[in-house]
Design an enzyme around this catalytic site. Sequence first.
Site, PDB file in Angstrom:
ATOM      1  N   CYS A 197      62.849  58.044 -17.504  1.00  0.00           N
ATOM      2  CA  CYS A 197      63.794  57.003 -17.946  1.00  0.00           C
ATOM      3  C   CYS A 197      63.970  55.972 -16.833  1.00  0.00           C
ATOM      4  O   CYS A 197      63.975  54.762 -17.075  1.00  0.00           O
ATOM      5  CB  CYS A 197      65.160  57.607 -18.274  1.00  0.00           C
ATOM      6  SG  CYS A 197      65.145  58.885 -19.543  1.00  0.00           S
ATOM      7  N   CYS A 240      94.850  24.574 -23.455  1.00  0.00           N
ATOM      8  CA  CYS A 240      94.969  25.612 -22.419  1.00  0.00           C
ATOM      9  C   CYS A 240      94.079  26.802 -22.778  1.00  0.00           C
ATOM     10  O   CYS A 240      93.388  27.356 -21.931  1.00  0.00           O
ATOM     11  CB  CYS A 240      96.418  26.093 -22.290  1.00  0.00           C
ATOM     12  SG  CYS A 240      97.592  24.819 -21.869  1.00  0.00           S
ATOM     13  N   ASP A 248      73.846  50.219  24.292  1.00  0.00           N
ATOM     14  CA  ASP A 248      74.458  49.165  25.094  1.00  0.00           C
ATOM     15  C   ASP A 248      75.492  49.835  26.009  1.00  0.00           C
ATOM     16  O   ASP A 248      75.977  50.930  25.695  1.00  0.00           O
ATOM     17  CB  ASP A 248      75.125  48.157  24.163  1.00  0.00           C
ATOM     18  CG  ASP A 248      75.988  47.167  24.922  1.00  0.00           C
ATOM     19  OD1 ASP A 248      75.466  46.523  25.845  1.00  0.00           O
ATOM     20  OD2 ASP A 248      77.181  47.053  24.581  1.00  0.00           O
ATOM     21  N   ASP A 285      77.899  46.906  20.233  1.00  0.00           N
ATOM     22  CA  ASP A 285      79.147  46.458  19.600  1.00  0.00           C
ATOM     23  C   ASP A 285      79.418  44.985  19.744  1.00  0.00           C
ATOM     24  O   ASP A 285      80.317  44.456  19.095  1.00  0.00           O
ATOM     25  CB  ASP A 285      80.330  47.238  20.174  1.00  0.00           C
ATOM     26  CG  ASP A 285      80.716  46.746  21.562  1.00  0.00           C
ATOM     27  OD1 ASP A 285      79.799  46.406  22.342  1.00  0.00           O
ATOM     28  OD2 ASP A 285      81.921  46.697  21.859  1.00  0.00           O
ATOM     29  N   ASP A 333      74.704  41.864  21.178  1.00  0.00           N
ATOM     30  CA  ASP A 333      73.888  43.002  20.742  1.00  0.00           C
ATOM     31  C   ASP A 333      73.226  42.750  19.387  1.00  0.00           C
ATOM     32  O   ASP A 333      72.359  43.518  18.970  1.00  0.00           O
ATOM     33  CB  ASP A 333      74.744  44.273  20.630  1.00  0.00           C
ATOM     34  CG  ASP A 333      75.259  44.736  21.977  1.00  0.00           C
ATOM     35  OD1 ASP A 333      74.529  44.573  22.974  1.00  0.00           O
ATOM     36  OD2 ASP A 333      76.386  45.256  22.035  1.00  0.00           O
TER      37      ASP A 333
END
Length: 836
Positions: A19, A86, A504, A703, A707
């Site tokens: 399927c 409206c 890092d 972070d 980086d």
Amino acid sequence: MTDTSQTTLSIEGMTCASCVGRVEKALAGLDGVSEVAVNLASETARLSLDDPSRLTDATQALASLGYPARTSKVTLNIASMSCASCVGRVDKALADVPGVLSVNVNLAAETATVEYLEGAVSLGDLMAASAAIGYPAEIAEAQASQSRVARKAEEADGLRRSVLLAGILTLPVFILEMGSHLVPAFHHMVMTTIGLQTSWIIQFVLATLVLFGPGRHFYTKGFPALFKGAPDMNSLVAVGTGAAWGYSVVATFLPGLLPEGVRAVYFEAAAVIVVLILIGRWLEARAKGRTGAAIQALLGLQVRTARVIRGGETVEVDVDALAVGDVILVRPGERIPVDGEVTEGSSNVDESMITGEPVPVQKAAGAAVTGGTVNGTGSLTFKAARVGSDTTLAQIIRMVEEAQGAKLPIQGLVDRVTLWFVPAVMMLSALTVAVWLLVGPDPALTFALVAGVSVLIIACPCAMGLATPTSIMMGTGRAAEMGVLFRKGDALQALSEVDVIALDKTGTVTEGQPSLTDLVTTDGLDRDRVLSMIAAVEAQSEHPIAEAIVRGSWAEGIAIPSATGFRSITGYGVAATVEGQEVMVGADRYMSREGIEIAALVETEAELAERGRTALYAAIDGKLAAVIAVADPVKPASQEAIAALHARGFKVAMITGDKRETAEAIARETGIDHVIAGVLPDGKVAALDDLRAGDRKIAFVGDGINDAPALAHADVGIAIGTGTDVAIESADVVLMSGDLRGVVNAVEVSRRTMSNIRQNLVWAFGYNVALIPVAAGVLYPAFGLLLSPVFAAGAMALSSVSVLTNALRLRRIAPALREDRDVTAPRISAQTQPAE
């Protein structure tokens, strides 16, 4: 380049891998549709569209294929409507939302009833569309889309009722036929009371009720698929049970068409097969519901209403109606509804659902709060900054949903096999019948029918289709509960293949917030006075080291005098006049440039550098006064996390722009294997290429904004969630907590999930490879064993349930490193005392 938009559709009727293949092929073949990923476990299809109007083509293609997109309805209360124009404006605004199928606006009731595609449209989209043209909308009643877990529970309940009904109808059939075979006395009783023909007619009536009552789904889905030349699992069941039923009907009502020796009925086989497969589908639906438990838990964190302060009064509104800038009141013990900034009050907030850390965080005016977190004992008033789909919690849910719907590279093998699997099984069944008719013993026709039906029934593309997506859903869901978000699903597989993890330094291994650690003065100078004068100069600078020195002075209670004539010399240092004296602070090259002798403190500066400190000299009125050191302390969990990575066979490297002495000191402290220091942001990318030598796979953890290139360039980019948005957007995996234990947990989830997927695939493929030949009768010549279609149906149902049950074991993955209060307690670096 054409802009594309991603859409997710919830699809009905998918039961097996074939399927999935049909849906994927149909969608991928449409103009303007790309990046199609269909998931059997979540019953969704994610696709990219070059134009929102293509969504209509996609839904029409699905409907014609027999797998319609699931729809929902909602009624909205519409404010400010006063006339027919409206109504027209609201109707058009809502109808223009991609994924909306129909709109019915009622002016008298001031409501709009909207039918829309599940997954493609959110209630927030509809309310925003109406509000944008000046007609604010709110949900008329609690009509949020039915959750997948609730839908699966409803489906399982329906299947349970079908199983019960089918079982009640099948039991007499089974007793009449099998009782006669197994118990001679029972056979004699049947023959002397109702007779064989009446017994067969009773079986016919009951079996027909089973097949075309609870089991009708197999035929309404299976035969159309077969006639379209794209048979699926339902087709196998339909043909198999239909053949057994049809043969029995002929034997019952037209016996003259069959040789006397093969006049037998298999009503009980057809009925029992349907019952067993329905039991399998029932258990499967229950298990599938549990695979969505992680998303359901996240959805449970969303707040439904909020108290908004308007005109000096507090009014309760639906959270979907909140706007940026709304002032919201949160009482003690309540969940915070959306992201914002505290304007009044103070309280401790439990943010464990975001960071995984158990210690509540103090919040006061100016602090950021996150929707879904739990307020403590105080009341808070805050201004909404992000609402609707922009909140952190909504983004987390979206990340998890996208990861759960992803298709891993390993799934490619399954896709290639399932393209031909069902047609191949039907060909094998036909070949089995032909061989038995040609060379089988008498009664050859009976043997041929039994073997052919068994081959059809025992094949299980369901298990093959569920093997990968169920494990992905469970793995990524459990990871989210542990604070690890796989933004890209294929990272789940890629992370399990990584050899080296590169880190890092600043903000990843270390706290990212320098602290004053040492101040050594020359003979005869007062330490506190020197520190106050240095801090006076640094107070004029915005450099992180300068801020650390100022914080250190405040922490000691030392008054900071004012400074005049501040100047900064890039790459060297800073200077200013403090209380009539010229104060200079900077590197050794600054002192040398100004002709200041530093020999008295050179050894001290070298010792500090070896200990990982960043050391600067200070001079007053042209004479050396002190050496001052600042360090970015290592996070408490870094050493433990790196040791855990080593234990799992990883090499750990650190890439930093800091100088080598400082980097190597931190590496010694934490156990890092390899250091690459003094590199610029683009140098981090080159460093990753160097680490790749020997075809090694690299994960990079960072972070900061600088980086982002490395995160994007690595085989797997892992962002510390407390970092910048740019870093997070560049990453494949996001850690919601701020330390490296999340990396260990991510690796653990990745490896366990991939192991689970391989187990499922081995079972699914191995099951079919081993049992299809048995069903065909390969053991009959040697052992006289021929598999009954009833046992084939039981084995087939068990196969799917086994795969799902195995995937559900991933719910029990425990964090690789337990968090405790000593490690996760909030840092207060401003209180760090400088060393004497």
